[in-house]
Design an enzyme around this catalytic site. Structure first.
Site, mmCIF file in Angstrom:
data_model
loop_
_atom_site.group_PDB
_atom_site.id
_atom_site.type_symbol
_atom_site.label_atom_id
_atom_site.label_comp_id
_atom_site.label_asym_id
_atom_site.label_seq_id
_atom_site.Cartn_x
_atom_site.Cartn_y
_atom_site.Cartn_z
ATOM 1 N N ASP A 1 2.017 -0.384 8.841
ATOM 2 C CA ASP A 1 0.756 -0.893 8.919
ATOM 3 C C ASP A 1 0.235 -2.150 7.832
ATOM 4 O O ASP A 1 -0.391 -3.072 8.850
ATOM 5 C CB ASP A 1 -0.295 0.073 8.757
ATOM 6 C CG ASP A 1 0.048 1.409 9.857
ATOM 7 O OD1 ASP A 1 0.025 0.908 11.440
ATOM 8 O OD2 ASP A 1 -0.801 2.485 8.822
ATOM 9 N N ARG B 1 -5.045 7.630 -4.323
ATOM 10 C CA ARG B 1 -5.913 6.719 -3.755
ATOM 11 C C ARG B 1 -6.436 6.045 -4.948
ATOM 12 O O ARG B 1 -6.956 4.677 -4.520
ATOM 13 C CB ARG B 1 -6.564 7.563 -2.425
ATOM 14 C CG ARG B 1 -5.485 7.509 -1.281
ATOM 15 C CD ARG B 1 -4.114 6.781 -1.708
ATOM 16 N NE ARG B 1 -3.247 6.912 -0.283
ATOM 17 C CZ ARG B 1 -2.219 6.621 -0.051
ATOM 18 N NH1 ARG B 1 -1.611 6.365 -1.233
ATOM 19 N NH2 ARG B 1 -1.687 6.818 1.115
ATOM 20 N N ASP C 1 -7.208 8.834 4.181
ATOM 21 C CA ASP C 1 -7.103 7.353 3.035
ATOM 22 C C ASP C 1 -7.882 6.664 3.274
ATOM 23 O O ASP C 1 -8.639 5.573 2.162
ATOM 24 C CB ASP C 1 -5.441 7.110 3.838
ATOM 25 C CG ASP C 1 -4.729 8.506 2.434
ATOM 26 O OD1 ASP C 1 -4.565 8.793 1.635
ATOM 27 O OD2 ASP C 1 -3.448 7.578 3.000
ATOM 28 N N SER D 1 5.801 8.154 9.450
ATOM 29 C CA SER D 1 5.170 7.699 8.493
ATOM 30 C C SER D 1 5.422 8.335 7.336
ATOM 31 O O SER D 1 4.851 9.352 7.095
ATOM 32 C CB SER D 1 3.383 7.608 9.429
ATOM 33 O OG SER D 1 2.758 6.989 8.692
#
Length: 406
Positions: free
Chosen positions: A16, A96, A125, A176
């Site tokens: 990504d 995060r 996220d 992922s």
């Protein structure tokens, strides 16, 4: 000509964010500053830095934040017993707010007006990063390329291939993966069917329990004021201690989680995690709390633990409630000094011993053998007083029923 647009991208080196570098340049005619945090993910961050530059980033900045991550984010969560839905120790979620902190820091230093991330439009996220950025600098615009372009994973891989962007996934193995020192998460591919058992190739930190050693491993973990400092009688830095527990747990096949999770955005998602050290330390810490803290505290704390886990999972790290809960958890952690002995064996982990100079366990009160100092006769009066409300209610109800039957 106006000032050059600048955007700071949280760059992992994955599919990504690698595609996002080229896409941001094309869509916004902006200089892209790639920011990579070394969170103990076990990747060569120097290579990630080179990759960002080769794709076209103006600068690629790398920060080693393993100690900051463990001390300022993981430790508070450990003290809070933070496990989402009793399964997930929040390994990704805890990173995060730290990523957001560095996005804001670099944006302010470089004079950027935009920050970007690689999160999709239906993940958690995106919420965690964007709410954290807004909490730290509400003037920054946040861009989520994967949310805007709306490609399938196959289309994204095709775009990368067409633009010569190297990515670590293929259509045959389209997982992922996100990992840091506190845990590893895996999704996509065959894992999207909750009936399918995760294939062995999704796991990297943990052995198949069937192939784990035939002899169990006993490990002693020493805590000082809530901080795990000793392993097998030797002092470790927090980073090295967590790394060693990940190794030991993984060697014995412990730390795998297969969980159908309720995401914040309203969908259920099948998630697979590897979190050996996190699960070991959370269980060891909870066990030591049971030895040291009084009953009313150990019975009350789980209510706050659940709320704390929700705050972290839902992206509200920078909130007054989380800070207030931290103060409570920190006050209890100052008492948690002692040693826990664990047993690792073929995919399992159990606490098999614990000791502390602050222990409230009194052998003379607990034993049923010689040396019993508990005053058994005192129980009669205690039971009378404790049961007084129940007895009073029973008398009243009996009198009322008798009256109604007359």
């Amino acid at each position: 000509m106006g000032a050059t647009k600048k955007v700071v991208l949280a760059y992992s080196g994955g599919l990504d964010t690698s595609v996002a570098i080229r896409w941001l340049q094309e869509e916004f005619q902006a200089e892209v500053y790639a920011v990579t945090l070394d969170l103990g993910q076990g990747k060569d961050v120097a290579e990630i830095q080179k990759k960002a530059l080769s794709i076209g980033a103006k600068e690629a900045l790398v920060f080693d934040v393993k100690e900051e991550f463990l001390n300022e984010y993981v430790l508070p969560a450990l003290w809070a017993g933070a496990i989402y839905e009793k399964r997930y120790p929040l390994s990704t979620a805890l990173s995060r707010p730290l990523i957001a902190k560095y996005l804001v820091k670099v944006a302010e230093e470089k004079g950027a007006t935009m920050v970007a991330h690689g999160c999709t439009g239906k993940g958690n996220d995106q919420v965690r990063i964007e709410v954290a950025v807004a909490s730290l600098n509400p003037d920054l615009k946040v861009i989520a390329p994967a949310r805007v372009w709306g490609w399938t994973r196959e289309e994204e891989i095709e775009y990368a291939s067409a633009h010569g962007i190297p990515v670590p996934v293929t259509l045959e193995r389209p997982y992922s993966i996100d990992q840091n020192i506190w845990g590893r998460s895996i999704e996509c591919g065959v894992l999207e069917d909750p009936w399918v058992e995760p294939p062995e190739d999704v796991f990297a930190w943990t052995r198949n329990p069937l192939e784990a050693p035939d002899e169990p491993a006993y490990v002693e973990i020493g805590f000082e004021e809530g901080v795990p400092r000793l392993l097998k009688g030797q002092y470790y830095s927090l980073v090295n201690l967590v790394e060693e527990l990940n190794r030991l747990g993984g060697e014995h096949g412990f730390g795998r989680i297969d969980h159908v999770e309720n995401r914040l955005v309203g969908i259920k998602s099948r998630e697979v995690y590897e979190c050996p050290a996190a699960l070991i330390l959370l269980e060891a810490y909870r066990d030591l709390e049971q030895l040291i803290l009084p009953r009313e505290v150990t019975h009350f704390k789980p209510y706050l633990e659940e709320r704390y886990a929700q705050l972290v999972y839902e992206g509200l790290w920078y909130s007054p409630l989380r800070e207030a809960l931290d103060a409570f958890m920190r006050s209890l952690a100052r008492r948690i000094t002692g040693t826990v002995r664990i047993k690792l064996y073929k995919g399992s982990m159990r606490v098999v011993g614990r000791k502390s100079e602050y222990s409230l366990y009194d052998f003379a009160l607990a034993t049923y053998d010689k040396g019993d100092l508990f005053d058994h006769k005192a129980s009669e009066g205690f039971i009378t007083i404790w049961g007084l409300p129940s007895r009073t209610q029973a008398v009243v109800l009996r009198r009322c029923r008798k009256k109604q039957g007359e």
